[in-house]
Design a protein around this motif. Structure first.
Motif, PDB file in Angstrom:
ATOM      1  N   GLY A  55       0.796  -1.227   0.000  1.00  0.00           N
ATOM      2  CA  GLY A  55       0.000   0.000   0.000  1.00  0.00           C
ATOM      3  C   GLY A  55       0.821   1.266   0.000  1.00  0.00           C
ATOM      4  O   GLY A  55       0.391   2.293  -0.522  1.00  0.00           O
ATOM      5  N   LEU A  56       2.012   1.195   0.575  1.00  0.00           N
ATOM      6  CA  LEU A  56       2.856   2.397   0.611  1.00  0.00           C
ATOM      7  C   LEU A  56       3.469   2.685  -0.757  1.00  0.00           C
ATOM      8  O   LEU A  56       4.006   3.760  -0.985  1.00  0.00           O
ATOM      9  CB  LEU A  56       3.939   2.276   1.684  1.00  0.00           C
ATOM     10  CG  LEU A  56       3.386   2.175   3.116  1.00  0.00           C
ATOM     11  CD1 LEU A  56       4.528   2.134   4.130  1.00  0.00           C
ATOM     12  CD2 LEU A  56       2.467   3.346   3.417  1.00  0.00           C
ATOM     13  N   GLY A  57       3.412   1.713  -1.652  1.00  0.00           N
ATOM     14  CA  GLY A  57       3.684   1.979  -3.053  1.00  0.00           C
ATOM     15  C   GLY A  57       5.123   1.975  -3.530  1.00  0.00           C
ATOM     16  O   GLY A  57       5.379   2.319  -4.685  1.00  0.00           O
ATOM     17  N   ALA A  58       6.079   1.594  -2.701  1.00  0.00           N
ATOM     18  CA  ALA A  58       7.464   1.525  -3.180  1.00  0.00           C
ATOM     19  C   ALA A  58       7.587   0.396  -4.198  1.00  0.00           C
ATOM     20  O   ALA A  58       6.820  -0.563  -4.160  1.00  0.00           O
ATOM     21  CB  ALA A  58       8.416   1.295  -2.011  1.00  0.00           C
ATOM     22  N   PRO A  59       8.557   0.472  -5.115  1.00  0.00           N
ATOM     23  CA  PRO A  59       8.665  -0.585  -6.123  1.00  0.00           C
ATOM     24  C   PRO A  59       9.061  -1.943  -5.552  1.00  0.00           C
ATOM     25  O   PRO A  59       8.567  -2.976  -6.014  1.00  0.00           O
ATOM     26  CB  PRO A  59       9.729  -0.059  -7.098  1.00  0.00           C
ATOM     27  CG  PRO A  59      10.431   1.041  -6.392  1.00  0.00           C
ATOM     28  CD  PRO A  59       9.497   1.589  -5.388  1.00  0.00           C
TER      29      PRO A  59
END
Lengths: 372, 358
Positions: free
Chosen positions: A222-226
């Protein structure tokens, strides 16, 4: 139809933002094996602080985060770990704790709310007096949020519907922590989505993890880092984890590239999780109104929704998934009769409305006005 | 003194170039576990082509590349692998093939040139008739270039000979090709020719080729399919990994020719060191980018003191033993760095301060 993709299969599909790409391009790096990569160190320091632990370690995946944690706590041959029957570690990590680590699992049933009954956990702890025939229990694992409460096999038809993304309270976690201490066991928390739990409960992450000896936290969901997760724990635990990370092959060189993006994720994307939960609620309530679908909307606490396709619905679950795919909506079929969708920050409210209209059209044949 | 750092500890210290940073910033990505990341797929396709194998798989490190390869070939309990007594897998990978993979190692002495005698390899293969007491040999591992022997190249002919031995006994052959491109450039032989006899290979992008992270395993489609699952199991399944693969593609396309200059600089440094009183090395044996040298008894400084002295001048080297030191050249070491290094060595060991001819 509209050439639009709404990927609801998982929050791992999030792509790096412009801010992340800029951070990656400019990241200060060094050889993280020979020395310390400065950006990795920054991320690890920040994660230790946020989680209230002494130290942290960046790893390529949540699977490695859990594998390392279990193996470090259970480094003596003949160990056993207690974990949920529907835990990610037990169901979706290739049995690695056993096939790779030689650790024996002892499962306890997950309740719909993600917990395990504390007395059932206690009953699962091996009595040391039986050591001639028992492995030795060394560790209890919890999962917060608990991703999947009732794992089905693909061919199953069931009246049950899983509940997903359930939050464990600080009080429950502390109770399990006390049980662990009473029996000389460690407590590891698979906190892949701990930030979702924190936002949903309105409780700081460090409070949720207070009772844990270690935790594995994903930056790539959810935090969206790759890429990546971070293990947190005591200094001595992390020192041993670093060596095992190298042994498993997770010792990367100029890894600050990835850590720079993870730092952006940590600093910018936590508040967005609240919107994800709102969108999930919106979608859940909309789905619940559609003839042919059924779900427990009250049990949608964070960003994961499971729902049933009831007998007599216009389409089967499988046909529904295919129909949705043709409209660019990607979902995860969990069993013959159930489907999972996951909301993340790259799904807009408009995407949610579009999704609902496609579901309605597929299951009731009523074509909505194009109110995207 | 000059506030200059010359990091000769390893070729892993290479930092990403501007071209790599741009590629990483712009990389097309997707979830490589749920689907295929397009940049990862591009890199893997290119590596399969260059190595002459059917398929490829990006992994976070050479350690994981070797670990996966050994474990996939030796997936049946009770397996044994033959490898060099001085091999990276045996010495520097935490014994993972055994502690993690349950595979038993059988070592054969590495010669100075990096090879193992083929008849000694053959003698180490377990006779199946002894299975009641023996593990089962399933795999032979070679290392090209052989790092601990000094970045030594194995010829295509030698590799083929070991490959034939493996086939004769129904064994697989894995090559730890962390620095296979160095071997290819030094020998003037294409990479795919050097790897022809191998069932699998692990190739590093993060060493001399300069990418920030990663290695690639290559092999047959079925091997790579099993490797992908084991990679996930070990925790190496990364999501939008195309970021790293984009940099690795730049490394592959731009930095291979630079290896030849690395070898020249290494030769230059080796010959210069060999002239310094107190040091000794076999300059003829420096084939690629790695130099080992001895600090003689009676030298002005011990190896340990020499390393500390050099560090004060910004020169970082790797002490290998009480009397020996290793240095590794890479593309971010200039000729001027090499000259500076030599002058610091001379000053430390002979007390003669060179003119500042940097």
């Amino acid at each position: 139809m509209v050439a639009r993709t709404v990927d609801l299969r998982s929050d791992t599909v999030t792509k790096p933002t412009a801010a992340m790409r800029a951070a990656m391009a400019n990241a200060e790096v060094a050889d993280d094996v020979l020395d310390y990569d400065p950006t990795a160190l920054r991320l690890e320091t920040e994660m230790a602080r946020v989680t209230g632990k002494e130290a942290a370690l960046f790893v390529p995946s949540g699977t490695m985060g859990n594998l390392i944690s279990v193996l470090v706590h259970c480094n003596i041959r003949g160990s056993e770990v207690i974990l949920g029957s529907n835990s990610h570690i037990h169901i979706y990590e290739n049995g690695g704790i056993s096939t790779i680590g030689g650790v024996h699992p002892r499962t306890v049933k997950n309740n719909d709310d993600g917990t395990m009954d504390v007395d059932l956990i206690e009953a699962a702890i091996r009595d040391p007096r039986g050591e001639i025939v028992y492995p030795t229990t060394r560790l209890i694992c919890l999962e917060n949020t608990q991703a999947n409460s009732t794992v089905m096999s693909y061919g199953m038809i069931s009246n049950q519907c899983s509940c997903g993304g359930r939050c464990l309270s600080a009080e429950y976690t502390d109770k399990v922590g006390e049980l662990a201490k009473k029996h000389g066991l460690k407590l590891h928390i698979d906190g892949a989505r701990i930030f979702n739990a924190s936002i949903a409960l309105g409780v700081p992450v460090h409070r949720l993890l207070k009772a844990a000896d270690s935790a594995s936290v994903c930056l790539s969901k959810g935090l969206g880092a790759p890429v990546g997760s971070v293990i947190v724990g005591s200094k001595s635990f992390i020192a041993r984890a670093r060596i095992l990370r190298k042994t498993l092959g997770g010792g990367m060189r100029q890894v600050g590239i990835l850590c720079a993006a993870a730092l952006v994720a940590l600093r910018e994307n936590v508040p967005k999780l609240e919107d994800d939960h709102k969108k999930a609620k919106m979608l859940a309530e909309g789905l619940n109104q559609i003839k042919g679908l059924r779900l427990n909307a009250a049990a949608v606490e964070t960003n994961i929704i499971f729902f049933k396709v009831v007998e007599g619905a216009k389409l089967t679950a499988e046909k529904l998934c295919k129909n949705l795919e043709q409209h660019g909506i990607l979902v995860m079929q969990e069993s013959l009769t159930s489907i999972r969708v996951v909301i993340h920050h790259q799904i807009s409210e408009s995407d949610v409305q579009y999704t609902l209209s496609c579901f309605k059209q597929a299951l009731t044949g009523v074509k909505e006005e194009n109110g995207n």
